[in-house]
Design a protein around this motif. Structure first.
Motif, PDB file in Angstrom:
ATOM      1  N   MET A  31       0.826  -1.202   0.000  1.00  0.00           N
ATOM      2  CA  MET A  31       0.000   0.000   0.000  1.00  0.00           C
ATOM      3  C   MET A  31       0.860   1.251   0.000  1.00  0.00           C
ATOM      4  N   ASN A  32       1.328   1.651  -1.164  1.00  0.00           N
ATOM      5  CA  ASN A  32       2.034   2.923  -1.227  1.00  0.00           C
ATOM      6  C   ASN A  32       1.097   4.084  -0.977  1.00  0.00           C
ATOM      7  N   ALA A  33      -0.145   3.949  -1.435  1.00  0.00           N
ATOM      8  CA  ALA A  33      -1.100   5.039  -1.317  1.00  0.00           C
ATOM      9  C   ALA A  33      -2.376   4.572  -0.619  1.00  0.00           C
ATOM     10  N   MET A  34      -2.933   5.459   0.169  1.00  0.00           N
ATOM     11  CA  MET A  34      -4.252   5.240   0.765  1.00  0.00           C
ATOM     12  C   MET A  34      -5.079   6.490   0.554  1.00  0.00           C
ATOM     13  N   GLY A  35      -6.381   6.327   0.655  1.00  0.00           N
ATOM     14  CA  GLY A  35      -7.222   7.499   0.434  1.00  0.00           C
ATOM     15  C   GLY A  35      -8.667   7.222   0.762  1.00  0.00           C
ATOM     16  N   TRP A  36      -9.499   8.241   0.446  1.00  0.00           N
ATOM     17  CA  TRP A  36     -10.930   8.157   0.662  1.00  0.00           C
ATOM     18  C   TRP A  36     -11.660   8.642  -0.600  1.00  0.00           C
ATOM     19  N   TYR A  37     -12.605   7.854  -1.032  1.00  0.00           N
ATOM     20  CA  TYR A  37     -13.548   8.240  -2.071  1.00  0.00           C
ATOM     21  C   TYR A  37     -14.918   8.382  -1.416  1.00  0.00           C
ATOM     22  N   ARG A  38     -15.833   9.045  -2.114  1.00  0.00           N
ATOM     23  CA  ARG A  38     -17.216   9.094  -1.644  1.00  0.00           C
ATOM     24  C   ARG A  38     -18.163   9.013  -2.823  1.00  0.00           C
ATOM     25  N   GLN A  39     -19.372   8.553  -2.527  1.00  0.00           N
ATOM     26  CA  GLN A  39     -20.420   8.493  -3.543  1.00  0.00           C
ATOM     27  C   GLN A  39     -21.731   8.946  -2.934  1.00  0.00           C
ATOM     28  N   ALA A  40     -22.261  10.006  -3.481  1.00  0.00           N
ATOM     29  CA  ALA A  40     -23.566  10.513  -3.061  1.00  0.00           C
ATOM     30  C   ALA A  40     -24.647   9.898  -3.941  1.00  0.00           C
ATOM     31  N   SER A  97      -6.980   1.777  -1.224  1.00  0.00           N
ATOM     32  CA  SER A  97      -5.523   1.699  -1.231  1.00  0.00           C
ATOM     33  C   SER A  97      -5.051   1.136  -2.560  1.00  0.00           C
ATOM     34  N   ASP A  98      -3.790   1.415  -2.879  1.00  0.00           N
ATOM     35  CA  ASP A  98      -3.191   0.918  -4.114  1.00  0.00           C
ATOM     36  C   ASP A  98      -1.684   1.038  -3.996  1.00  0.00           C
ATOM     37  N   SER A  99      -0.993   0.240  -4.775  1.00  0.00           N
ATOM     38  CA  SER A  99       0.468   0.340  -4.789  1.00  0.00           C
ATOM     39  C   SER A  99       0.920   1.579  -5.557  1.00  0.00           C
ATOM     40  N   SER A 100       0.047   2.103  -6.404  1.00  0.00           N
ATOM     41  CA  SER A 100       0.365   3.259  -7.233  1.00  0.00           C
ATOM     42  C   SER A 100      -0.447   4.478  -6.784  1.00  0.00           C
ATOM     43  N   TYR A 101       0.234   5.549  -6.429  1.00  0.00           N
ATOM     44  CA  TYR A 101      -0.474   6.775  -6.033  1.00  0.00           C
ATOM     45  C   TYR A 101      -1.206   7.403  -7.223  1.00  0.00           C
ATOM     46  N   PRO A 102      -0.578   7.539  -8.391  1.00  0.00           N
ATOM     47  CA  PRO A 102      -1.320   8.088  -9.534  1.00  0.00           C
ATOM     48  C   PRO A 102      -2.547   7.252  -9.894  1.00  0.00           C
ATOM     49  N   LYS A 103      -2.439   5.970  -9.804  1.00  0.00           N
ATOM     50  CA  LYS A 103      -3.589   5.096 -10.108  1.00  0.00           C
ATOM     51  C   LYS A 103      -4.699   5.328  -9.095  1.00  0.00           C
ATOM     52  N   LYS A 108      -8.660   3.946 -10.922  1.00  0.00           N
ATOM     53  CA  LYS A 108      -9.460   3.240  -9.937  1.00  0.00           C
ATOM     54  C   LYS A 108      -8.547   2.424  -9.040  1.00  0.00           C
ATOM     55  N   PRO A 109      -8.559   2.682  -7.738  1.00  0.00           N
ATOM     56  CA  PRO A 109      -7.701   1.919  -6.827  1.00  0.00           C
ATOM     57  C   PRO A 109      -8.043   0.429  -6.835  1.00  0.00           C
ATOM     58  N   ASP A 110      -7.061  -0.381  -6.509  1.00  0.00           N
ATOM     59  CA  ASP A 110      -7.288  -1.831  -6.501  1.00  0.00           C
ATOM     60  C   ASP A 110      -8.157  -2.283  -5.333  1.00  0.00           C
ATOM     61  N   TYR A 111      -7.993  -1.651  -4.172  1.00  0.00           N
ATOM     62  CA  TYR A 111      -8.652  -2.155  -2.962  1.00  0.00           C
ATOM     63  C   TYR A 111      -9.615  -1.130  -2.377  1.00  0.00           C
ATOM     64  N   TRP A 112     -10.788  -1.638  -2.018  1.00  0.00           N
ATOM     65  CA  TRP A 112     -11.862  -0.797  -1.482  1.00  0.00           C
ATOM     66  C   TRP A 112     -12.442  -1.415  -0.224  1.00  0.00           C
ATOM     67  N   GLY A 113     -12.770  -0.577   0.743  1.00  0.00           N
ATOM     68  CA  GLY A 113     -13.561  -1.042   1.865  1.00  0.00           C
ATOM     69  C   GLY A 113     -15.030  -1.092   1.482  1.00  0.00           C
ATOM     70  N   LEU A 114     -15.879  -1.508   2.415  1.00  0.00           N
ATOM     71  CA  LEU A 114     -17.311  -1.617   2.149  1.00  0.00           C
ATOM     72  C   LEU A 114     -18.024  -0.277   2.247  1.00  0.00           C
ATOM     73  N   GLY A 115     -17.397   0.704   2.875  1.00  0.00           N
ATOM     74  CA  GLY A 115     -17.973   2.034   2.969  1.00  0.00           C
ATOM     75  C   GLY A 115     -18.650   2.301   4.296  1.00  0.00           C
ATOM     76  N   THR A 116     -18.726   3.592   4.639  1.00  0.00           N
ATOM     77  CA  THR A 116     -19.423   4.031   5.834  1.00  0.00           C
ATOM     78  C   THR A 116     -20.251   5.265   5.483  1.00  0.00           C
ATOM     79  N   GLN A 117     -21.468   5.308   5.980  1.00  0.00           N
ATOM     80  CA  GLN A 117     -22.393   6.386   5.621  1.00  0.00           C
ATOM     81  C   GLN A 117     -22.118   7.626   6.470  1.00  0.00           C
ATOM     82  N   VAL A 118     -22.040   8.762   5.796  1.00  0.00           N
ATOM     83  CA  VAL A 118     -21.965  10.067   6.461  1.00  0.00           C
ATOM     84  C   VAL A 118     -23.165  10.875   6.009  1.00  0.00           C
ATOM     85  N   THR A 119     -23.948  11.333   6.958  1.00  0.00           N
ATOM     86  CA  THR A 119     -25.127  12.132   6.655  1.00  0.00           C
ATOM     87  C   THR A 119     -25.030  13.450   7.409  1.00  0.00           C
TER      88      THR A 119
END
Length: 122
Positions: A31-40, A97-103, A108-119
């Protein structure tokens, strides 16, 4: 494989704060890179914030100055501190997370969690 588990979502009033946490397990050395995405609802997933193993960060324009991403390499965790929340921040937030930060940032990152709701209520 890398497994990602998010926590910390919930309901908050506009102007409030929440802290999301992500715990990683498995092949975490990749995991060179980690991050957060969101979907409304009705919208595409978008990058919120990303961080490299060296601490370089990237934020969506809509959250700059309000959100802060941090990472603990030793504990394999990544947090997202969200302040001054707005109703438009309402979404499911995914740890990635992904081994590549630009990717991770531009594709699209290789690995995703299941997500958590923010309201965020107005």
């Amino acid at each position: 494989q890398v497994q990602l588990v998010e926590s910390g979502g919930g309901l908050v009033q506009a102007g409030g704060s929440l802290r999301l946490s992500c715990a990683a397990s498995g092949r975490t050395f990749s995991m060179n890179a980690m991050g957060w995405y969101r979907q409304a609802p009705g919208k595409q997933r978008e990058l919120v914030a990303a961080i490299t193993s060296g601490g370089n960060t990237n934020y969506a324009d809509s959250v700059k100055g309000r959100f802060t991403i941090s990472r603990d390499i030793a504990k394999n965790t990544a947090d997202l501190q969200m302040n001054s929340l707005k109703p438009e921040d309402t979404a499911v937030y995914y740890c990635v997370s992904d081994s590549s930060y630009p990717k991770l940032v531009y594709r699209k990152p290789d690995y995703w969690g299941l997500g958590t709701q923010v309201t965020v209520s107005s």
